[in-house]
Scaffold this active site. Structure first.
Site, mmCIF file in Angstrom:
data_model
loop_
_atom_site.group_PDB
_atom_site.id
_atom_site.type_symbol
_atom_site.label_atom_id
_atom_site.label_comp_id
_atom_site.label_asym_id
_atom_site.label_seq_id
_atom_site.Cartn_x
_atom_site.Cartn_y
_atom_site.Cartn_z
ATOM 1 N N GLU A 288 -8.338 -3.069 -18.509
ATOM 2 C CA GLU A 288 -9.169 -2.129 -19.277
ATOM 3 C C GLU A 288 -8.419 -1.734 -20.547
ATOM 4 O OE1 GLU A 288 -10.387 0.970 -16.573
ATOM 5 O OE2 GLU A 288 -11.351 -0.461 -15.211
ATOM 6 N N GLU B 67 -13.611 -6.108 -12.083
ATOM 7 C CA GLU B 67 -13.842 -4.971 -11.197
ATOM 8 C C GLU B 67 -15.318 -4.613 -11.235
ATOM 9 O OE1 GLU B 67 -11.438 -1.515 -11.912
ATOM 10 O OE2 GLU B 67 -9.613 -2.689 -12.259
#
Length: 342
Positions: A192, A285
């Site tokens: 991220e 994810e």
């Protein structure tokens, strides 16, 4: 049929000496019924990658756009290290092909043990690392710590740089033990990366790219971690993805995280716009797993999905849907993986 085709493909790949996803003789020519679409000869960024890393990467490349590999992130605090995996098996009769692990809280020995156990089952291992800016502790430190002076921390010879490298080397030492056992790792550091909430993205895109390249060089050329496949993961709500990308020479697989329901096709297309149509793109994810029908309708060819741990798998996925997904011919589970490793 897809899984039988995959077994044929991987047998041919493993026998090859090249790290290319498609060798000198195209698999589409050798096995015309496989409909292999890769025209580019993708190679791992590390030319010295070991045989098991090469074989795993080749399998992932050939699976890309022809199937989706199942994955599950583990937890270790729910009374059993197999909590999520037992849950999935109980509901579907299947285990995921990929086990997601995390070096958080300096759990290097525990993660390596579980990685080796999964590898011995024929499974695929991916590892991320929630840690503070000193490469210690866990998620809270990811969010709350920062690099005080990015210029000094990224300049070789400074005390700040030496401190950064010392922390980074803890992960390298752990990964070297997996290398010595022939275990390839889908290595997903600094995930991220564009989100702005973890310390590694708080210095902006240019500093992040320098940080990524420092780790890549340190792990590849100093530690000789030839078992790593470098996985680059965007957040699901970032912008200017191209500004954060360090270049194909430092990345093997790209992708993103998102906890929005559905195929997340727009996210897939944002990543594709940066890395092109040949590099495998993964759904690193997720909460609710997209169905093959949603993926096909949206045009999202994620090469794998990785459901996050605990309630993300148990509370966000209808059990009937979970069973259908894990038993769909498009989705590859642990028992359906071909023999990848030597």
């Amino acid at each position: 049929m897809l899984k039988k085709i995959a077994a044929v493909i991987i047998a041919a790949i493993t026998a090859a000496s090249s790290a290319a996803c498609t060798g000198e003789e195209k698999l589409s020519e050798k096995y015309p019924d496989t409909s292999v679409s890769q025209s580019a000869e993708l190679k791992l960024s590390n030319p010295d990658a070991d045989k098991n890393a090469q074989a795993l990467y080749s399998y992932i490349c050939e699976t890309y756009k022809h199937g989706m590999i199942s994955g599950q992130q583990e937890s270790t605090w729910m009374g059993s290290e197999q909590y999520e995996f037992d849950y999935i098996y109980d509901k579907t009769g299947k285990y995921p092909a990929i086990r997601g692990l995390d070096y958080m809280n300096d759990d290097f020995d525990g993660v390596n043990r579980r990685a080796e156990e999964w590898f011995k089952k024929g499974g695929i291992v991916t590892i991320c690392w929630h840690c503070g800016s000193d490469f210690s502790h866990s998620w809270d430190e990811c969010m709350k710590t920062e690099i005080a002076d990015w210029d000094k921390a990224l300049t070789e010879g400074t005390a700040e740089y030496n401190e950064l490298i010392a922390g980074m080397d803890k992960g390298a030492e752990a990964l070297s033990k997996l290398r010595d056992k022939g275990i390839p790792v889908l290595w997903r550091p600094f995930h991220e990366l564009d989100g702005g909430w973890f310390w590694w993205s708080k210095g902006g895109a240019e500093n992040f790219k320098k940080l990524w390249k420092i780790m890549y060089d340190r792990y590849t050329n100093h530690w000789e971690l030839d078992n790593l496949i470098w996985v680059f993961g965007y957040s699901g709500n970032g912008r200017d993805y191209d500004k954060w990308y360090p270049g194909d020479e430092y990345v093997d697989i790209a992708g993103a995280d998102s906890y929005k329901d559905g195929a997340n096709a727009s996210l897939y297309k944002k990543v594709t716009a940066v890395v092109g149509n040949d590099m495998p793109i993964a759904f690193h994810e997720c909460g609710r797993i997209p169905t093959p029908e949603q993926l096909k309708k949206g045009g999202a060819d994620w090469v794998w999905f990785m459901t996050w741990h605990t309630s993300y798998i148990t509370d966000n996925n209808d059990t009937d849907d979970l069973k259908a997904i894990y038993n769909d011919d498009y989705v590859i589970t642990l028992d359906e993986l071909p023999k990848i490793y030597q």
